[in-house]
Design an enzyme around this catalytic site. Sequence first.
Site, PDB file in Angstrom:
ATOM      1  N   HIS A   1       1.423   3.971   1.866  1.00  0.00           N
ATOM      2  CA  HIS A   1       1.975   4.752   2.984  1.00  0.00           C
ATOM      3  C   HIS A   1       3.505   4.853   2.911  1.00  0.00           C
ATOM      4  O   HIS A   1       4.179   3.910   2.517  1.00  0.00           O
ATOM      5  CB  HIS A   1       1.552   4.144   4.323  1.00  0.00           C
ATOM      6  CG  HIS A   1       0.115   4.434   4.658  1.00  0.00           C
ATOM      7  ND1 HIS A   1      -0.603   3.704   5.581  1.00  0.00           N
ATOM      8  CD2 HIS A   1      -0.730   5.397   4.192  1.00  0.00           C
ATOM      9  CE1 HIS A   1      -1.835   4.209   5.666  1.00  0.00           C
ATOM     10  NE2 HIS A   1      -1.938   5.221   4.835  1.00  0.00           N
TER      11      HIS A   1
ATOM     12  N   HIS B   1       0.844  -1.208   0.000  1.00  0.00           N
ATOM     13  CA  HIS B   1       0.000   0.000   0.000  1.00  0.00           C
ATOM     14  C   HIS B   1       0.866   1.240   0.000  1.00  0.00           C
ATOM     15  O   HIS B   1       2.081   1.160   0.164  1.00  0.00           O
ATOM     16  CB  HIS B   1      -0.990  -0.026   1.167  1.00  0.00           C
ATOM     17  CG  HIS B   1      -0.370   0.119   2.526  1.00  0.00           C
ATOM     18  ND1 HIS B   1       0.431  -0.846   3.089  1.00  0.00           N
ATOM     19  CD2 HIS B   1      -0.440   1.119   3.450  1.00  0.00           C
ATOM     20  CE1 HIS B   1       0.819  -0.451   4.281  1.00  0.00           C
ATOM     21  NE2 HIS B   1       0.319   0.743   4.536  1.00  0.00           N
TER      22      HIS B   1
ATOM     23  N   ASP C   1      -0.059  -3.720   6.279  1.00  0.00           N
ATOM     24  CA  ASP C   1      -0.718  -3.208   7.486  1.00  0.00           C
ATOM     25  C   ASP C   1      -2.175  -3.650   7.561  1.00  0.00           C
ATOM     26  O   ASP C   1      -3.012  -2.961   8.127  1.00  0.00           O
ATOM     27  CB  ASP C   1      -0.668  -1.670   7.520  1.00  0.00           C
ATOM     28  CG  ASP C   1       0.735  -1.136   7.792  1.00  0.00           C
ATOM     29  OD1 ASP C   1       1.657  -1.948   8.026  1.00  0.00           O
ATOM     30  OD2 ASP C   1       0.895   0.096   7.769  1.00  0.00           O
TER      31      ASP C   1
ATOM     32  N   HIS D   1      -7.410  -0.558   5.408  1.00  0.00           N
ATOM     33  CA  HIS D   1      -6.356   0.312   5.950  1.00  0.00           C
ATOM     34  C   HIS D   1      -6.116   1.466   4.965  1.00  0.00           C
ATOM     35  O   HIS D   1      -6.070   2.631   5.346  1.00  0.00           O
ATOM     36  CB  HIS D   1      -5.096  -0.520   6.159  1.00  0.00           C
ATOM     37  CG  HIS D   1      -3.921   0.266   6.667  1.00  0.00           C
ATOM     38  ND1 HIS D   1      -3.870   0.800   7.932  1.00  0.00           N
ATOM     39  CD2 HIS D   1      -2.745   0.606   6.085  1.00  0.00           C
ATOM     40  CE1 HIS D   1      -2.713   1.443   8.100  1.00  0.00           C
ATOM     41  NE2 HIS D   1      -2.019   1.337   6.988  1.00  0.00           N
TER      42      HIS D   1
ATOM     43  N   HIS E   1       4.875  -4.591  10.797  1.00  0.00           N
ATOM     44  CA  HIS E   1       5.276  -3.876  12.021  1.00  0.00           C
ATOM     45  C   HIS E   1       5.395  -4.829  13.203  1.00  0.00           C
ATOM     46  O   HIS E   1       4.677  -5.826  13.284  1.00  0.00           O
ATOM     47  CB  HIS E   1       4.246  -2.808  12.400  1.00  0.00           C
ATOM     48  CG  HIS E   1       4.190  -1.648  11.459  1.00  0.00           C
ATOM     49  ND1 HIS E   1       4.977  -0.528  11.610  1.00  0.00           N
ATOM     50  CD2 HIS E   1       3.430  -1.431  10.349  1.00  0.00           C
ATOM     51  CE1 HIS E   1       4.700   0.333  10.632  1.00  0.00           C
ATOM     52  NE2 HIS E   1       3.777  -0.195   9.848  1.00  0.00           N
TER      53      HIS E   1
ATOM     54  N   ASP F   1       5.921   4.773   5.015  1.00  0.00           N
ATOM     55  CA  ASP F   1       6.814   3.827   5.702  1.00  0.00           C
ATOM     56  C   ASP F   1       6.893   2.484   4.967  1.00  0.00           C
ATOM     57  O   ASP F   1       7.585   1.560   5.410  1.00  0.00           O
ATOM     58  CB  ASP F   1       6.403   3.648   7.177  1.00  0.00           C
ATOM     59  CG  ASP F   1       5.023   3.039   7.346  1.00  0.00           C
ATOM     60  OD1 ASP F   1       4.095   3.482   6.641  1.00  0.00           O
ATOM     61  OD2 ASP F   1       4.869   2.119   8.174  1.00  0.00           O
ATOM     62  N   HIS F   2       6.183   2.379   3.824  1.00  0.00           N
ATOM     63  CA  HIS F   2       6.247   1.170   2.995  1.00  0.00           C
ATOM     64  C   HIS F   2       6.796   1.465   1.592  1.00  0.00           C
ATOM     65  O   HIS F   2       7.091   0.537   0.845  1.00  0.00           O
ATOM     66  CB  HIS F   2       4.849   0.536   2.870  1.00  0.00           C
ATOM     67  CG  HIS F   2       4.259   0.167   4.193  1.00  0.00           C
ATOM     68  ND1 HIS F   2       4.094  -1.140   4.604  1.00  0.00           N
ATOM     69  CD2 HIS F   2       3.856   0.941   5.233  1.00  0.00           C
ATOM     70  CE1 HIS F   2       3.584  -1.149   5.837  1.00  0.00           C
ATOM     71  NE2 HIS F   2       3.435   0.105   6.238  1.00  0.00           N
TER      72      HIS F   2
HETATM   73 FE    FE Z   1       2.917   0.877   8.102  1.00  0.00          FE
HETATM   74 ZN    ZN Z   2       0.185   1.736   6.511  1.00  0.00          ZN
END
Ligand code: FE
Ligand code: ZN
Length: 289
Positions: free
Chosen positions: A89, A87, A162, A145, A200, A91-92
């Site tokens: 985001h 996805h 996530d 998400h 995570h 942090d990915h």
């Molecule tokens: Fe994340």
């Molecule tokens: Zn995420």
Amino acid sequence: MLKRCVHNYVLSNEDFTSYRFDPIPAACQDAAMLYIEPIPAFDDNYIWLILDNERRYAAIVDPGDEEPVIDYLQQHQIQPVAILITHHHGDHTGGIQELVAQYKIPVYGPAHEHIPAMTHPLKEGDQVTLKELAAEFRIIDAPGHTHGHILYYGHGQLFCGDTLFAGGCGRVFEGTMEQMYQAMEKIEALPDQTLVYCAHEYTEANLRFAQVAEPDNGPLLQRIKDTQALRKQNKATVPSLLSLEKQTNPFLRCRVESLILTAEEYARKPLTNPAQVFATVRRWKDSLD
Ligand code: FE
Ligand code: ZN
């Protein structure tokens, strides 16, 4: 039968980004299994490397940061062959541009989201074939998400970003509760021995909530003990077995009497279907986070 391949990773010191990998147990050198390596990033992200058995090639799952990935690849002389994104985001995805600039590799990702440098947009039922790894993954749509989140499933392994976490699930930011519940149902339908690679290390906090939601769940109490022991030694609690998730993760237990009862108590009304139970429990956890 699939051999168990749950091994743990040891931190060399207190720093999350300096995880060390235990030697791979012989049972994991099954040809049908791929070799999976975690690269810790930020405070609690796992960037997963999917390697071939000889560990010469790798696909990179959700590189939020390029630096630890490049370090790892150089140190172990591994050639990256693809990036797999769950996805959008940051942090990915934050490491994609640099990795593509350096290695010129294809980027697979959700068709319904904007992913930098994406070359292969994917949706439910699509198949990803990675020749160098002799690996194939099936795509599962799992909005909730984010509105276009996808999962990669293959070789008894699920890379779920996530969407599902060990002992919990992602927050519902862009999709609806109903969509997220459907994603849980799709995951529940996978074989019990599936290894769940989430993005995570949230397990300890997730299980604290799970215990509030289901105080008398025996397997859950045991999992809390096991998890605390692992974390005390700075070991990862991911991957986890889907069978354990089904026994202890409240978001996969929306048809189980004990959870329905506490969810109804929290909601102060009867809940007539599992999607309602899911939405109630998700809101309940949000209220405590
Ligand atoms: Fe994340
Ligand atoms: Zn995420």
